[in-house]
Design a protein around this motif. Structure first.
Motif, PDB file in Angstrom:
ATOM      1  N   ALA A   1      13.061   9.140  12.452  1.00  0.00           N
ATOM      2  CA  ALA A   1      11.808   9.668  12.992  1.00  0.00           C
ATOM      3  C   ALA A   1      11.607   9.072  14.381  1.00  0.00           C
ATOM      4  N   ALA A   2      10.762   9.717  15.169  1.00  0.00           N
ATOM      5  CA  ALA A   2      10.340   9.169  16.458  1.00  0.00           C
ATOM      6  C   ALA A   2       8.973   8.534  16.249  1.00  0.00           C
ATOM      7  N   TYR A   3       8.778   7.308  16.741  1.00  0.00           N
ATOM      8  CA  TYR A   3       7.564   6.547  16.473  1.00  0.00           C
ATOM      9  C   TYR A   3       6.767   6.346  17.756  1.00  0.00           C
ATOM     10  N   ASN A   4       5.441   6.648  17.696  1.00  0.00           N
ATOM     11  CA  ASN A   4       4.594   6.474  18.867  1.00  0.00           C
ATOM     12  C   ASN A   4       3.129   6.348  18.435  1.00  0.00           C
ATOM     13  N   PRO A   5       2.414   5.328  18.940  1.00  0.00           N
ATOM     14  CA  PRO A   5       2.916   4.202  19.726  1.00  0.00           C
ATOM     15  C   PRO A   5       3.611   3.194  18.820  1.00  0.00           C
ATOM     16  N   SER A   6       3.922   2.017  19.335  1.00  0.00           N
ATOM     17  CA  SER A   6       4.665   1.039  18.551  1.00  0.00           C
ATOM     18  C   SER A   6       3.765   0.100  17.754  1.00  0.00           C
ATOM     19  N   SER A   7       2.460   0.201  17.927  1.00  0.00           N
ATOM     20  CA  SER A   7       1.534  -0.632  17.170  1.00  0.00           C
ATOM     21  C   SER A   7       0.234   0.141  16.970  1.00  0.00           C
ATOM     22  N   GLY A   8      -0.652  -0.412  16.136  1.00  0.00           N
ATOM     23  CA  GLY A   8      -1.906   0.275  15.867  1.00  0.00           C
ATOM     24  C   GLY A   8      -1.702   1.496  14.977  1.00  0.00           C
ATOM     25  N   GLN A   9      -2.358   2.617  15.326  1.00  0.00           N
ATOM     26  CA  GLN A   9      -2.219   3.860  14.564  1.00  0.00           C
ATOM     27  C   GLN A   9      -0.946   4.556  15.032  1.00  0.00           C
ATOM     28  N   VAL A  10       0.053   4.599  14.162  1.00  0.00           N
ATOM     29  CA  VAL A  10       1.382   5.094  14.530  1.00  0.00           C
ATOM     30  C   VAL A  10       1.589   6.507  13.994  1.00  0.00           C
ATOM     31  N   THR A  11       2.230   7.358  14.784  1.00  0.00           N
ATOM     32  CA  THR A  11       2.650   8.681  14.326  1.00  0.00           C
ATOM     33  C   THR A  11       4.171   8.723  14.315  1.00  0.00           C
TER      34      THR A  11
END
Length: 512
Positions: free
Chosen positions: A458-468
């Motif tokens: 998967a592609a992860y964004n952003p790297s911290s907090g609420q991640v998609t």
């Protein structure tokens, strides 16, 4: 995994949960035995000559090592210091393998946990074991973004190069003449063919790789120097980028001898272009090696799964046999009982040629047959196949559509494996709705203090907090009742908790 990327799975296996992942228990530097010193000259001369033919140790005709040696190759395994106390495991290792890769004991967080303070005791123990059992050693590894002590990442950028060169020089000098090869830089690429923006790249740019190779060569001129990575087994964006880099390194006269193809496969996904990919690197004058082979299966493994796994293992071995400069194959671990897969990929396992009781599975017999031997029996254990755990892939992104699971139904299972300042999380998304999901985004909150450093599938964004987490091209569809496994590595500041909620395409998922 893939096209070719799907084959992959995930980066270099992290620490097995031993005393603490990434660190082997044991005191600091120990005095090497005279026997270890005595073979140093033999190992060094073999590396200098570049010969892969070994003097065959006494072993049954069907042992993998004797069959491989007869063809000018080796067959190896990975061991950790804790494995050495398991007599069942070591009896198989001693009978079957002639190359040993330390699982964690030569990585930076073990060998130099604080600046200038070195601990070679765990690595020395494994090297001594290898020497005593006629195994050569693949040094693993000198530079890697993972299992990297926080002090390195915290250095001002103008101090990173000196720290890297000092680390390489000290470790490679310590093991000079005792290792067949070094994975000098491990996993330098992202799946899209860009270089990882880790501490080394950020401080030195792409030139850090050439500098690392030159430094390792100066410290141990006779060791073969490798770049090692995952998802480069077939021809794809990542292996193309590595190929271009190697061409450039060779044109600059940078010392490089080989490419390591990790080969952490998912059942049935050995790339059809693996042999051609090996051949193009070999045509540059480089050796190639399969360095961390396993083939994970979604559990429970069926007899059909084990038969496919046997086909996969044989395909890898045959690809290596077809390329003269493929020097050998190493499995990551000895058997399913010591495999890293179940701890990192929830619901997967049974990834090696030996089961939980170190009995050979169909994959063992397939390898023996591929190497030209008789499959009547194993030289170390009776031939009774069985089953155990397995895992998943990784590659580049695609854009999701807004298709939600039918009825908004989804379930998420996740597993966190944490150590001192890092963790790995494996997340399995299951479509429990009434229609297929085509294109997906999974949203979840990371615990405070956690930061994703790299991920797979998967592609992860952003790297911290609420991640998609957004699907990649090969895993965009989740059929009704189907699942997809994704995951990531992250740093943490003490809170290793898992996300408390997940939503798929805007629909809340159950957890469990």
């Amino acid at each position: 995994m893939h096209t070719d990327l799907s084959v992959r799975r995930n980066p270099d296996p992290e620490p097995e949960p031993e005393p603490a992942p990434g660190r082997a228990a044991g005191p600091g530097g120990r005095t090497r035995s005279r026997k270890l010193a005595a073979v140093t000259a033999v190992v060094a001369s073999a590396a200098l000559a570049g010969s892969l033919a070994l003097v065959k140790p006494a072993a049954a005709a069907t042992s993998l090592k004797s069959l491989a040696e007869a063809k000018g190759k080796y067959f190896g395994t990975a061991l950790t210091q804790s494995n050495l106390s398991n007599s069942t495991l070591t009896s198989v290792a001693n009978a079957q393998f002639d190359m040993m890769t330390p699982g964690n004991e030569m990585k930076w967080d073990t060998t130099e946990p604080s600046n200038g303070s070195y601990n070679f005791g765990p690595g020395d123990a494994l090297v001594s074991y290898a020497v005593a059992h006629s195994m050569r050693v693949r040094g693993h590894n000198l530079v890697w973004h993972s299992q990297l002590p926080s002090w390195v990442s915290s250095l001002p950028t103008n101090q990173v190069q000196a720290a890297m060169e000092a680390h390489i020089t000290t470790e490679a000098t310590h093991y000079k003449g005792q290792v067949y090869s070094w994975d000098v830089v491990n996993e330098p690429y992202n799946d899209d063919g860009t270089l990882r923006q880790d501490a080394f790249y950020n401080a030195m740019g792409s030139g850090y790789i050439a500098d690392a190779l030159r430094t390792a060569h100066a410290a141990d001129p006779n060791a073969k120097l490798y770049l090692n990575d995952y998802n480069i087994e077939g021809e794809n964006a990542k292996s193309n980028a590595l190929y271009s880099l190697v061409q450039s390194l060779i044109s600059q006269g940078v010392p490089i001898n080989g490419i390591g193809l990790e080969s952490h496969f998912i059942l049935g996904q050995v790339p059809s272009t693996m042999q051609a990919n090996m051949a193009r690197f070999a045509a540059l004058g480089l050796d190639v090696a399969v360095t961390e082979l396993d083939d994970r299966i979604q559990l429970p493994a069926s007899s059909a799964n084990l038969a496919q796994q046997a086909t996969d293992f044989a395909a890898v071995q045959n690809d290596c046999l077809a390329v003269t400069r493929c020097v050998g194959v190493s499995q990551w671990g000895v058997g399913d009982a010591d495999s890293w897969i179940p701890g990192f990929f929830s619901g997967y396992g049974s990834a090696t040629m030996y089961d939980q009781n170190y009995q050979p599975k169909p994959a063992y017999n397939a390898l023996v047959a591929a190497l030209g031997g008789s499959t009547g029996s194993s030289s170390s254990t009776p031939t009774t196949p069985s089953t155990p755990p397995s895992t998943t892939p990784s590659t580049p992104p695609s854009s999701p559509s807004s298709s939600a699971p039918g009825g908004g139904a989804c379930k998420v299972a996740d597993a966190v494996n944490a150590w001192n300042t890092g963790l790995t999380e494996s997340i399995t998304i299951t479509n429990t709705g009434s229609s297929a999901v085509t294109g997906w985004s999974l949203v979840f909150p990371l615990a405070a203090g956690q930061t994703i450093t790299n991920g797979w599938n998967a592609a992860y964004n952003p790297s911290s907090g609420q991640v998609t987490a957004t699907n990649l091209s090969y895993d965009a569809t989740i059929p009704v009742g189907g699942s997809v496994n994704i995951g990531f590595q992250a740093t943490h500041t003490g809170n290793t908790g898992a996300p408390t909620s997940f939503s798929l395409n805007g629909q809340a998922c159950s957890i469990g």
